[in-house]
Design an enzyme around this catalytic site. Structure first.
Site, PDB file in Angstrom:
ATOM      1  N   ASN A 178      45.483  37.970  36.605  1.00  0.00           N
ATOM      2  CA  ASN A 178      46.876  38.588  36.816  1.00  0.00           C
ATOM      3  C   ASN A 178      46.782  39.669  37.561  1.00  0.00           C
ATOM      4  O   ASN A 178      46.008  40.518  37.636  1.00  0.00           O
ATOM      5  CB  ASN A 178      47.535  39.025  35.418  1.00  0.00           C
ATOM      6  N   ARG A 205      46.445  31.549  33.246  1.00  0.00           N
ATOM      7  CA  ARG A 205      44.982  31.908  33.365  1.00  0.00           C
ATOM      8  C   ARG A 205      43.995  30.991  32.243  1.00  0.00           C
ATOM      9  O   ARG A 205      43.200  30.445  32.875  1.00  0.00           O
ATOM     10  CB  ARG A 205      44.737  33.567  33.143  1.00  0.00           C
TER      11      ARG A 205
END
EC number: 3.6.1.7
Length: 98
Positions: free
Chosen positions: A45, A27
Site C-alpha cells: 500500500n 494485497r
C-alpha cells in the site's frame, strides 16, 4: 525445471493500481494470484491510497497478472492500472506482501 522454462526470458514490471484498492483485501488477494501464477516480487500500500507492486516472471505470466489486476478481488473498484518494464539483475525469491 524444463528446458523451455530455463530459456524463458524473465521480465520485471513496476505496477500502480488506483481506485478503491485499500481496506478491501487487495494485497492479500494479489499475493494469492501471484502464487497461483508462479510470479515473484512484492505488493504494498502507498500513503496516497494506491497499491504498488513489482512483479517478475515470464511475459505470459505477467500478462495474466496485469489482466487480473485490472479488476482485483470482488470488493475492489479498480479505476486505473499503470505499468512499466524495469531492467534489473535482481531475482526475487517469492511473491510477498510488504
Amino acid at each position: 525445471m524444463s528446458r523451455n522454462e530455463l530459456d524463458e526470458r524473465i521480465e520485471t514490471y513496476y505496477v500502480r493500481v488506483r481506485g478503491v484498492v485499500q481496506g478491501v483485501g487487495f494485497r492479500h488477494a494479489t499475493v494469492r494470484e501471484a502464487h497461483a501464477l508462479k510470479l515473484r516480487g512484492w505488493v504494498a500500500n502507498l500513503e496516497d491510497g494506491t497499491v504498488e507492486a513489482m512483479i517478475q516472471g515470464s511475459g505470459a505470466q505477467i500478462d495474466r497478472m496485469l489482466a487480473w489486476l485490472r479488476h482485483g478481488p470482488p470488493a475492489a473498484r479498480v479505476t486505473e492500472v499503470t505499468f512499466e518494464e524495469r531492467q534489473t539483475e535482481r531475482r526475487f525469491e517469492r511473491f510477498q506482501q510488504q
